[in-house]
Design an enzyme around this catalytic site. Structure first.
Site, short mmCIF file in Angstrom:
data_model
loop_
_atom_site.label_atom_id
_atom_site.label_comp_id
_atom_site.label_asym_id
_atom_site.label_seq_id
_atom_site.Cartn_x
_atom_site.Cartn_y
_atom_site.Cartn_z
N CYS A 1 6.27 -5.89 9.08
CA CYS A 1 7.41 -5.24 9.76
C CYS A 1 7.85 -6.11 10.93
O CYS A 1 7.02 -6.75 11.58
CB CYS A 1 7.02 -3.85 10.26
SG CYS A 1 8.38 -2.96 11.04
N CYS B 1 6.31 -2.30 17.10
CA CYS B 1 5.88 -1.13 17.88
C CYS B 1 4.40 -1.31 18.26
O CYS B 1 3.58 -1.65 17.42
CB CYS B 1 6.08 0.15 17.07
SG CYS B 1 7.79 0.36 16.55
N GLY C 1 6.64 -1.11 6.97
CA GLY C 1 7.99 -1.64 7.01
C GLY C 1 9.03 -0.69 7.57
O GLY C 1 8.78 0.49 7.79
N GLU C 2 10.20 -1.26 7.83
CA GLU C 2 11.33 -0.50 8.37
C GLU C 2 12.38 -0.38 7.26
O GLU C 2 13.07 -1.35 6.94
CB GLU C 2 11.89 -1.24 9.60
CG GLU C 2 13.23 -0.75 10.11
CD GLU C 2 13.31 0.76 10.32
OE1 GLU C 2 12.37 1.37 10.85
OE2 GLU C 2 14.35 1.34 9.91
N CYS D 1 1.45 0.55 16.32
CA CYS D 1 1.48 0.53 14.86
C CYS D 1 0.76 -0.69 14.31
O CYS D 1 0.99 -1.81 14.75
CB CYS D 1 2.93 0.54 14.39
SG CYS D 1 3.09 0.40 12.61
N CYS E 1 3.62 8.61 0.38
CA CYS E 1 4.09 7.82 1.53
C CYS E 1 4.17 6.38 1.06
O CYS E 1 3.14 5.79 0.70
CB CYS E 1 3.10 7.99 2.69
SG CYS E 1 3.51 6.98 4.13
N SER F 1 11.74 7.78 14.40
CA SER F 1 10.54 7.67 15.22
C SER F 1 10.98 7.50 16.67
O SER F 1 11.24 6.39 17.12
CB SER F 1 9.69 6.50 14.74
OG SER F 1 9.29 6.74 13.42
N LEU F 2 11.06 8.60 17.36
CA LEU F 2 11.57 8.56 18.73
C LEU F 2 10.46 8.11 19.70
O LEU F 2 10.67 7.26 20.54
CB LEU F 2 12.07 9.95 19.13
CG LEU F 2 12.70 10.00 20.51
CD1 LEU F 2 14.05 9.33 20.52
CD2 LEU F 2 12.81 11.43 21.01
N GLU G 1 0.82 -1.20 0.00
CA GLU G 1 0.00 0.00 0.00
C GLU G 1 0.86 1.25 0.00
O GLU G 1 1.96 1.27 0.55
CB GLU G 1 -0.91 -0.01 1.22
CG GLU G 1 -1.82 -1.22 1.18
CD GLU G 1 -2.76 -1.31 2.36
OE1 GLU G 1 -3.35 -2.36 2.54
OE2 GLU G 1 -2.88 -0.32 3.10
N CYS H 1 0.05 6.89 8.12
CA CYS H 1 1.26 6.09 8.13
C CYS H 1 1.15 5.14 9.33
O CYS H 1 0.68 5.53 10.39
CB CYS H 1 2.47 6.98 8.30
SG CYS H 1 2.74 8.01 6.86
N ASN I 1 -3.50 8.48 14.88
CA ASN I 1 -4.71 8.15 14.15
C ASN I 1 -5.30 6.89 14.79
O ASN I 1 -4.75 5.81 14.60
CB ASN I 1 -4.33 7.90 12.69
CG ASN I 1 -5.51 8.03 11.77
OD1 ASN I 1 -6.65 8.10 12.20
ND2 ASN I 1 -5.24 8.04 10.50
N SER J 1 12.36 7.21 7.13
CA SER J 1 11.94 7.23 8.53
C SER J 1 12.24 5.87 9.15
O SER J 1 11.92 4.84 8.58
CB SER J 1 10.43 7.53 8.58
OG SER J 1 9.97 7.47 9.90
N1 SAH Z 1 9.46 1.93 10.39
C1 SAH Z 1 9.57 3.31 10.09
C2 SAH Z 1 8.55 3.81 9.09
C3 SAH Z 1 7.11 3.41 9.30
S1 SAH Z 1 6.21 4.18 10.62
C4 SAH Z 1 9.52 4.13 11.36
O1 SAH Z 1 9.28 3.57 12.44
O2 SAH Z 1 9.75 5.32 11.32
C5 SAH Z 1 6.13 5.87 10.18
C6 SAH Z 1 5.59 6.78 11.28
O3 SAH Z 1 4.21 6.54 11.49
C7 SAH Z 1 6.27 6.59 12.63
O4 SAH Z 1 6.80 7.79 13.10
C8 SAH Z 1 5.15 6.09 13.54
O5 SAH Z 1 5.33 6.58 14.83
C9 SAH Z 1 3.91 6.66 12.88
N2 SAH Z 1 2.67 5.95 13.18
C10 SAH Z 1 2.47 4.64 13.32
N3 SAH Z 1 1.18 4.37 13.57
C11 SAH Z 1 0.51 5.55 13.58
C12 SAH Z 1 -0.84 5.94 13.77
N4 SAH Z 1 -1.80 5.04 13.97
N5 SAH Z 1 -1.13 7.26 13.72
C13 SAH Z 1 -0.18 8.17 13.47
N6 SAH Z 1 1.11 7.87 13.27
C14 SAH Z 1 1.45 6.57 13.33
#
Ligand code: SAH
Length: 372
Positions: free
Chosen positions: A117, A121, A166-167, A124, A110, A221-222, A97, A340, A297, A198
């Site tokens: 993944c 997290c 994915g990462e 996510c 995006c 993504s801290l 997607e 995302c 979200n 990211s």
């Molecule tokens: N693996 C990578 C890229 C994918 S996640 C990473 O971790 O950065 C991309 C971003 O989406 C991350 O910053 C994550 O914190 C955010 N994210 C994940 N789920 C979300 C949600 N439901 N709403 C808003 N942001 C979200």
């Protein structure tokens, strides 16, 4: 003629060297690879019969002995705010997607780097799938190609963020190859500064990215500037300390025009405390990073809610006090599950079943969400 038992080599996604390697056995000279490269990626012509800068016999040979198969859009959903989520069918099987996010002055794509993944997290949706596989360079570049065509966006006039499924640094070789094709003047000619990778914060990957031939922007993504809180939300934090992460981000930004970003998705009552706001300010100063606060979200499948507006503003205030640039990213495409990190939703529910309620053909999805 024998009937081909082996699938034809798919030229889509190969870089210059890959094309030379694929075309030499067919008797084509190296400069032909350059022509094929430009036809596929710059002109976006995927039918070898239409490559009129080549002799007819060569076109015939290429159309019978090779394939040019980009991922193709199989369905899409338009959210009320104009965000469009696409499902793409991969030539080698499976789906991925990607989301087109229009804004007043720019278009952002995006895109995904993996199916599923491995990093788990807790907030996510993609994590719920587990790791399925890496995407090839062609499957990555092909998402951009398909979205360019579908949204009628001029080449080079858009941004690409690796914030889908994915990462990206777990699949760094293919991501780097995709970036090389995206930024090549004979291909997509996208400026490196228009691309953001990211990551959950893989130190070796950040250092590798820093040393790459083409260096994109970096976002980490801290989520929380506290080791324990971070580890409770992101399992990777058990093996990556905040000190090491801050140092890697600082190294990455050193001498560059673009300041790396810490992304912090704010979850109500989980990582939005005043203490964490102060710690975030400290860490961003040490890492010389700016901060992007992300509005969560929500989905019924995850036990989190977005932080309040007051908390968001408090974080912004503290960041400002510390001289850290802080911005807020409003969630886009909520009604299309297009945030995302939410891209796994359709994967799980499509293909029948009571949950499969999203339209597969373009139409405004229903719902009353007010999108900002
Ligand atoms: N693996 C990578 C890229 C994918 S996640 C990473 O971790 O950065 C991309 C971003 O989406 C991350 O910053 C994550 O914190 C955010 N994210 C994940 N789920 C979300 C949600 N439901 N709403 C808003 N942001 C979200």
């Amino acid at each position: 003629m024998t009937t081909a038992a082996v699938p034809l080599p798919n030229l889509y996604g190969l870089d210059r060297e890959g094309l030379i390697a694929a075309l030499t056995p067919l008797g084509l000279e190296a400069y032909r690879a350059k022509q094929v490269f430009a036809q596929i990626y710059r002109r976006g012509v995927h039918d070898p019969q239409a490559w009129t800068d080549m002799p007819a016999a060569m076109r015939q040979l290429l159309s019978t002995q090779s394939a040019v198969e980009p991922p193709r859009i199989s369905s899409f959903v338009v959210a009320l705010d104009g965000t469009i989520k696409y499902v793409l069918e991969l030539p080698s099987g499976g789906q991925v997607e990607a989301v087109a996010i229009p804004a007043e002055d720019r278009m952002t794509f995006c895109i995904s780097s993996q199916v599923g993944c491995a990093y788990g997290c807790t907030f996510c949706m993609t994590a719920k799938l587990g790791f399925i596989r890496h995407l090839s360079p062609g499957e990555i570049v092909g998402q951009v190609d398909a979205l360019l065509a579908a949204t009628n966006t001029p080449r080079g006039q858009h941004n690409v963020v690796f914030m889908g499924m994915g990462e990206p640094l777990h699949n760094i070789e293919n991501v780097l190859q995709a970036i090389a094709i995206l930024t090549d003047d004979d291909a997509f000619a996208l400026g490196p500064r228009r691309i953001t990778v990211s990551t959950v914060g893989l130190i070796a990957g950040i250092d590798r990215l820093r040393a790459a031939a083409v260096v994109p922007r970096l976002a980490v993504s801290l989520v929380a500037a506290d080791q324990e809180v971070r580890a409770s939300l992101m399992p990777i934090a058990r093996s990556v300390t905040l000190d090491d992460l801050a140092a890697a981000v600082r190294r990455f930004g050193d001498g560059k025009r673009d300041v790396p970003t810490f992304e912090v998705v704010l979850l109500d009552g989980v990582n939005d405390s005043p203490r964490l706001a102060h710690q975030l300010g400290d860490l961003a100063v040490r890492a010389r990073a700016k901060v992007n606060l992300i509005e969560f979200n929500p989905t019924p499948l995850l036990p989190y809610l977005p932080a309040s507006e007051e908390r968001m503003n408090f974080f912004l205030k503290i960041l400002k006090q510390r001289g850290v640039v802080g911005t807020v990213r409003r969630s886009r495409g909520k009604d299309a599950f297009a945030a995302c990190g939410q891209l796994a939703f359709l994967q799980k529910t499509e293909g029948g079943g009571a949950e499969s309620s999203l339209p597969l053909r373009p139409e405004r999805s229903g719902g009353t969400n007010a999108l900002s």
